[in-house]
Design a protein around this motif. Structure first.
Motif, short mmCIF file in Angstrom:
data_model
loop_
_atom_site.label_atom_id
_atom_site.label_comp_id
_atom_site.label_asym_id
_atom_site.label_seq_id
_atom_site.Cartn_x
_atom_site.Cartn_y
_atom_site.Cartn_z
N GLY A 92 0.79 -1.23 0.00
CA GLY A 92 0.00 0.00 0.00
C GLY A 92 0.82 1.28 0.00
N ALA A 93 2.14 1.18 -0.09
CA ALA A 93 3.01 2.36 -0.02
C ALA A 93 3.35 2.85 -1.43
CB ALA A 93 4.27 2.04 0.76
N LEU A 94 2.67 3.89 -1.85
CA LEU A 94 2.92 4.47 -3.17
C LEU A 94 4.37 4.93 -3.30
CD1 LEU A 94 1.97 5.50 -5.93
CD2 LEU A 94 1.26 7.60 -4.79
N SER A 95 4.91 5.51 -2.23
CA SER A 95 6.29 6.00 -2.29
C SER A 95 7.27 4.86 -2.57
CB SER A 95 6.67 6.72 -0.99
OG SER A 95 6.56 5.84 0.11
N GLN A 96 7.02 3.67 -2.03
CA GLN A 96 7.89 2.53 -2.29
C GLN A 96 7.83 2.11 -3.76
OE1 GLN A 96 10.18 1.15 -0.26
NE2 GLN A 96 9.62 2.91 0.98
N MET A 97 6.64 2.18 -4.34
CA MET A 97 6.50 1.85 -5.75
C MET A 97 7.28 2.85 -6.61
SD MET A 97 3.21 1.69 -8.28
CE MET A 97 3.28 3.46 -8.56
N VAL A 98 7.12 4.13 -6.30
CA VAL A 98 7.81 5.17 -7.07
C VAL A 98 9.33 5.01 -6.92
CG1 VAL A 98 8.18 7.66 -7.29
CG2 VAL A 98 5.88 6.76 -6.99
N LEU A 99 9.80 4.81 -5.70
CA LEU A 99 11.24 4.63 -5.47
C LEU A 99 11.77 3.41 -6.22
CD1 LEU A 99 11.60 5.50 -1.70
CD2 LEU A 99 12.57 6.74 -3.65
N ASN A 100 11.02 2.33 -6.19
CA ASN A 100 11.41 1.13 -6.91
C ASN A 100 11.56 1.42 -8.40
OD1 ASN A 100 10.60 -1.42 -8.56
ND2 ASN A 100 11.27 -2.20 -6.57
N TYR A 101 10.58 2.13 -8.95
CA TYR A 101 10.64 2.47 -10.37
C TYR A 101 11.84 3.38 -10.68
CZ TYR A 101 9.40 4.00 -15.02
OH TYR A 101 9.44 4.27 -16.36
N LEU A 102 12.01 4.41 -9.85
CA LEU A 102 13.09 5.37 -10.09
C LEU A 102 14.47 4.73 -9.98
CD1 LEU A 102 11.69 8.51 -8.24
CD2 LEU A 102 11.79 8.10 -10.71
N ASN A 103 14.61 3.76 -9.08
CA ASN A 103 15.90 3.09 -8.91
C ASN A 103 16.22 2.17 -10.08
OD1 ASN A 103 16.56 4.29 -6.49
ND2 ASN A 103 15.52 2.74 -5.28
N ARG A 104 15.23 1.77 -10.85
CA ARG A 104 15.44 0.82 -11.93
C ARG A 104 15.37 1.46 -13.32
NH1 ARG A 104 15.30 -4.18 -9.68
NH2 ARG A 104 14.27 -4.37 -7.69
N ASN A 105 14.97 2.71 -13.41
CA ASN A 105 14.76 3.34 -14.71
C ASN A 105 15.32 4.75 -14.72
OD1 ASN A 105 12.79 1.35 -16.12
ND2 ASN A 105 11.97 1.60 -14.07
N GLU A 106 15.81 5.15 -15.88
CA GLU A 106 16.27 6.51 -16.09
C GLU A 106 15.10 7.36 -16.58
OE1 GLU A 106 19.23 8.00 -15.50
OE2 GLU A 106 19.87 6.11 -14.59
N LEU A 107 14.95 8.53 -16.02
CA LEU A 107 13.91 9.46 -16.46
C LEU A 107 14.54 10.59 -17.25
CD1 LEU A 107 11.71 9.84 -13.24
CD2 LEU A 107 11.35 8.33 -15.17
N THR A 108 13.80 11.07 -18.24
CA THR A 108 14.27 12.24 -18.98
C THR A 108 14.03 13.48 -18.14
OG1 THR A 108 12.13 12.69 -20.01
CG2 THR A 108 13.62 11.13 -21.17
N THR A 109 14.68 14.55 -18.50
CA THR A 109 14.47 15.82 -17.80
C THR A 109 13.01 16.23 -17.88
OG1 THR A 109 16.73 16.50 -18.30
CG2 THR A 109 15.18 18.24 -17.71
N GLU A 110 12.40 16.00 -19.02
CA GLU A 110 10.99 16.34 -19.19
C GLU A 110 10.10 15.53 -18.24
OE1 GLU A 110 7.49 16.37 -22.60
OE2 GLU A 110 9.57 16.06 -23.19
#
Length: 125
Positions: A92-110
């Motif tokens: 149920g922790a949205l922040s954990q999902m977001v952190l998991n995604y961010l740690n595994r993927n590169e985001l563009t500046t946009e």
């Protein structure tokens, strides 16, 4: 939120056509799905029957064809599925999902700017 029935990935593709083009008839659904899928008309009709049995679509008979309409909104279904996913995989922790995604993927500046704008808007509410 009230409980909505589970629908399979294939049924979800059928629902996407119905949500986008409703009211829409069997022939149109088959034609649109045939562009991307190698499904027989019988398979699609079976999925339509299952979706109706699950209470997510309804039909009316017009002339010799069935015309389908959704009984649930796409947004409501996506919200339910999103919450189910977060609860199931991230306790149920949205922040954990977001952190998991961010740690595994590169985001563009946009993408980073878009996310920051969303967070800023939420903070102001």
């Amino acid at each position: 939120m009230k409980s909505l029935p589970q629908i399979s990935d294939a049924e979800f593709e059928v629902m996407n056509i119905i949500w986008k083009y409703a009211p829409t008839n069997t022939n149109d659904i088959v034609e649109r799905l045939s562009k991307d899928k190698d499904w027989s008309p019988k398979t699609i009709q079976t999925m339509l029957f299952r979706l109706e049995k699950k209470g997510v679509i309804t039909h009316e008979k017009e002339s010799r064809v069935f015309v389908y309409s959704p009984l649930i909104k796409k947004e409501a279904y996506i919200e339910l599925e999103g919450n189910t996913f977060i609860n199931r995989f991230f306790d149920g922790a949205l922040s954990q999902m977001v952190l998991n995604y961010l740690n595994r993927n590169e985001l563009t500046t946009e993408e980073i700017n878009d996310l920051q704008a969303i967070l800023d808007k939420k903070r102001k509410k």
